[in-house]
Design a protein around this motif. Structure first.
Motif, mmCIF file in Angstrom:
data_model
loop_
_atom_site.group_PDB
_atom_site.id
_atom_site.type_symbol
_atom_site.label_atom_id
_atom_site.label_comp_id
_atom_site.label_asym_id
_atom_site.label_seq_id
_atom_site.Cartn_x
_atom_site.Cartn_y
_atom_site.Cartn_z
ATOM 1 N N TYR A 54 0.801 -1.213 0.000
ATOM 2 C CA TYR A 54 0.000 0.000 0.000
ATOM 3 C C TYR A 54 0.842 1.275 0.000
ATOM 4 O O TYR A 54 0.456 2.276 -0.591
ATOM 5 N N ALA A 181 -7.169 0.022 3.451
ATOM 6 C CA ALA A 181 -7.311 0.172 1.998
ATOM 7 C C ALA A 181 -8.483 1.083 1.654
ATOM 8 O O ALA A 181 -8.439 1.828 0.687
ATOM 9 N N GLY A 186 -5.556 5.356 3.696
ATOM 10 C CA GLY A 186 -5.108 4.448 2.648
ATOM 11 C C GLY A 186 -4.900 5.162 1.324
ATOM 12 O O GLY A 186 -3.978 4.862 0.573
ATOM 13 N N ALA A 190 -1.406 5.307 -0.749
ATOM 14 C CA ALA A 190 -1.280 4.971 -2.173
ATOM 15 C C ALA A 190 -0.682 6.142 -2.946
ATOM 16 O O ALA A 190 0.108 5.951 -3.878
ATOM 17 N N ALA A 258 -0.824 -4.826 -2.590
ATOM 18 C CA ALA A 258 -1.923 -3.867 -2.432
ATOM 19 C C ALA A 258 -3.296 -4.480 -2.709
ATOM 20 O O ALA A 258 -4.206 -3.811 -3.183
#
Ligand SMILES: Nc1ncnc2c1ncn2[C@@H]1O[C@H](COP(=O)(O)OP(=O)(O)O)[C@@H](O)[C@H]1O
Ligand SMILES: [Mg+2]
Lengths: 316, 244
Positions: A54, A181, A186, A190, A258
């Motif tokens: 991630y 995520a 998250g 990213a 990820a």
């Protein structure tokens, strides 16, 4: 009141946990214990995925976080008679503390330097285990007495309990991964992975976000390490070796960086690749290597990464 | 409107090894203005705005923004104070959708505590930034697949998502078609109603059409400063830059 929307990702994850729960009733003993092992190691892989998958932090030293948990739990059991409840908490704290300490220094570097610095820290941790060989018994390691391997009164030597504890840890790691995520944090992680300088220039304290990602990853690794010690009863220096820093990287690459369930898929696949190939040949690592090369060539994004790309873009 | 100083620098300098890229610049920037920063290639324009945004530290001098000395503040903290920077070389999140890109720029401002902003509010704010640059109908496209001109606009939308006090644009029209430049000029004019704009620009038509005032940089120093007409007439500027 906001209504709860049932979404596909949650359904998938709950489904996967449900299948794993059901499997314990049908699997033969040998695979039953294997799967428990895989679930704990998958927790470690998911931990690695938080920082590598991630956030884009390619660490070559995650064995030290796993070992921090393993040894914190194991040594406290051995010398202070601590049981699994305390051991797991200590494992989390040890992994977290180690990740923060290492992160404060290592995160001043990026890319290849970060790989080397984490590798060196892990090597130092590995050697520390031998330096205190009197307590750790180095390579040979030690056994956690079965009497201490209990959680809330249930014996972890018992395969059924062991399986359920492994599954609980696994489910917790899935929940944490899924939560990260899907969260706004998250999204920032990213962004850091994709374009660090741009992220900084959007006002984010990139260092702090990376440190947080590494800390969560370290805490999860520590939890997996402590659980591994208590569930399978053995603590040894192999778990702090470079091999255990490379494994989570391979598991994550195989399963799909990820993605939430990718690390589990990768761990499971690799576990059985090693297991099955070693029945036929002593050059089993060669077969694993070939499988990896094939996978990277044909599925560069790993199993779940490829599925996400081709069929299910909603996959978290 | 009384002229309020938004940003000022005092003896701001940056040395790269033997090269004095920015050389003792005293610069004052008023709230609400559109200022063009012009000068030949290598004059130190990008380096100067990098010092303002905090991407690189100065070797000497001070920067005061909105009454606060920000010289030692890290870049991200300056962004939070209201200095937004758009890159000379397009820098977006190429693998994410255009909407995701702008969400990233708006989300920190809209967040309360560690929990992110309300998803619907975030979506609305991000969409409105995309609307302002004319990319609303492409919100779902992967940023890396957008045309170059659209990527430049997305870069500006990232700046808008921050709702800055000062928007720094580093050669935004470079590589755009004439038609895209026209759209761009209108956009900057619209942005300037809410934010002050510091614009590095080579296209003199754009500069003359947009700027309230112009600062000319040459070899790291301020060569001239003033209204567009004054600069056009300035003899030293002509020699150094306008090539006439
Ligand atoms: N990071 C750097 N290291 C060394 N020299 C640099 C660096 N950045 C810019 N320079 C030099 O500083 C001078 C000014 O560059 P720059 O600010 O990019 O000019 P401009 O944007 O006005 O074209 C140039 O001579 C450039 O080569
Ligand atoms: Mg430049």
């Amino acid at each position: 009141m906001r209504s709860l929307r049932v979404n596909k990702a949650v359904t998938l994850h709950l489904g996967a946990i449900g299948v794993l729960f059901a499997l314990q009733f049908v699997l033969p003993d040998y695979h039953h214990v294997n799967l428990a092992r895989v679930m704990v190691l998958a927790g470690f892989a998911m931990a690695y995925n938080i920082s590598f998958g991630y956030t884009g932090l390619l660490s070559l030293g995650h064995a030290m976080f796993f070992a921090a948990g393993l040894y914190a739990a194991g040594l406290m059991a051995r010398f202070a008679g601590v049981g699994a409840e305390g051991g797991l908490i200590l494992g989390v704290i040890a992994g977290l503390a180690m990740a923060v300490a290492v992160g404060l220094l290592a995160l001043r570097t990026t890319g290849v330097s970060f790989m080397i610095v984490t590798l060196m820290f892990a090597q130092a941790a590995f050697l520390t285990i031998f330096y205190f060989g009197e307590y750790t018994r180095g390579d040979e390691g030690f056994i956690i007495p079965s009497g201490l391997r209990t959680l809330f009164g249930f014996s972890l030597v018992e395969p059924a309990t062991r399986y359920l504890v492994a599954l609980s840890l696994f489910a917790l790691c899935v929940a944490v991964s899924h939560g990260i995520a899907r969260s706004s944090v998250g999204r920032v992680l990213a962004a850091i992975r994709e374009n660090e300088e741009r992220t900084r220039m959007l006002g984010y304290n990139v260092f702090l976000y990376k440190l947080a990602a590494l800390a969560i990853s370290g805490a999860m690794s520590g939890a997996a390490g402590a659980a591994y010690g208590f569930l399978f009863g053995y603590v040894g220096a192999t778990f702090a070796s470079i091999q255990y820093s490379i494994f989570p990287l391979l598991w994550v690459l195989m399963g799909g960086a990820a993605t939430v369930l990718g690390p589990f898929a990768g761990t499971l696949l690799m576990f059985y690749l090693v297991d099955i190939s070693s029945a036929y040949t002593s050059a089993n690592m060669l077969i694993v290597g070939l499988a990896l090369i094939g996978l990277i060539l044909f599925f560069p994004k790993g199993i779940l990464g490829t599925i996400r790309e081709r069929a299910a873009p909603w996959l978290p | 409107m009384a002229a309020v100083t938004l940003l000022s620098t005092l003896n701001l300098s940056k040395r790269f090894g033997g090269l004095q890229a920015v050389d003792g610049v005293d610069f004052t920037f008023l709230e609400g203005e559109i200022r063009a920063l012009i000068g030949p290639n290598g004059a130190g324009k990008t380096t100067f705005v990098n010092l303002l945004s905090g991407r690189i530290p100065p070797t000497e001098g001070r920067i005061v923004f909105a009454g606060e000395d920000v010289t030692r503040l890290p870049a991200h903290a300056r962004v939070n104070r209201g200095i937004a920077y758009t890159f000379q070389i397009t820098s977006i999140f190429a693998a994410m959708s255009a909407l995701e890109n702008v969400k990233l720029s708006a989300q920190r401002r809209l967040s309360k505590g560690v929990f992110g902003p309300d998803p619907e509010l975030l979506e609305r704010v991000a969409m409105s930034a995309l609307e302002r640059v004319g990319l609303a109908d492409r919100h779902g496209e992967i940023a890396g697949n957008l045309s170059y001109g659209h990527q430049r606009l997305l870069e500006v939308a990232l700046g808008l998502g921050l709702e800055p006090k000062l928007l720094i644009l580093d050669e935004p029209t470079q590589g755009l078609t004439d038609q895209e430049i026209g759209v761009f000029v209108d956009l900057v004019r619209e942005i300037a109603r809410q934010a002050s704009v510091l614009l590095i620009e080579h296209n003199m038509d754009v500069v003359m059409g947009l700027a309230d005032s112009i600062t000319v940089l040459d070899r790291g120093r301020i060569l001239a400063q003033g209204a567009p007409d004054e600069i056009r007439r300035d003899e030293a500027v002509r020699r150094a830059y306008l090539g006439a």
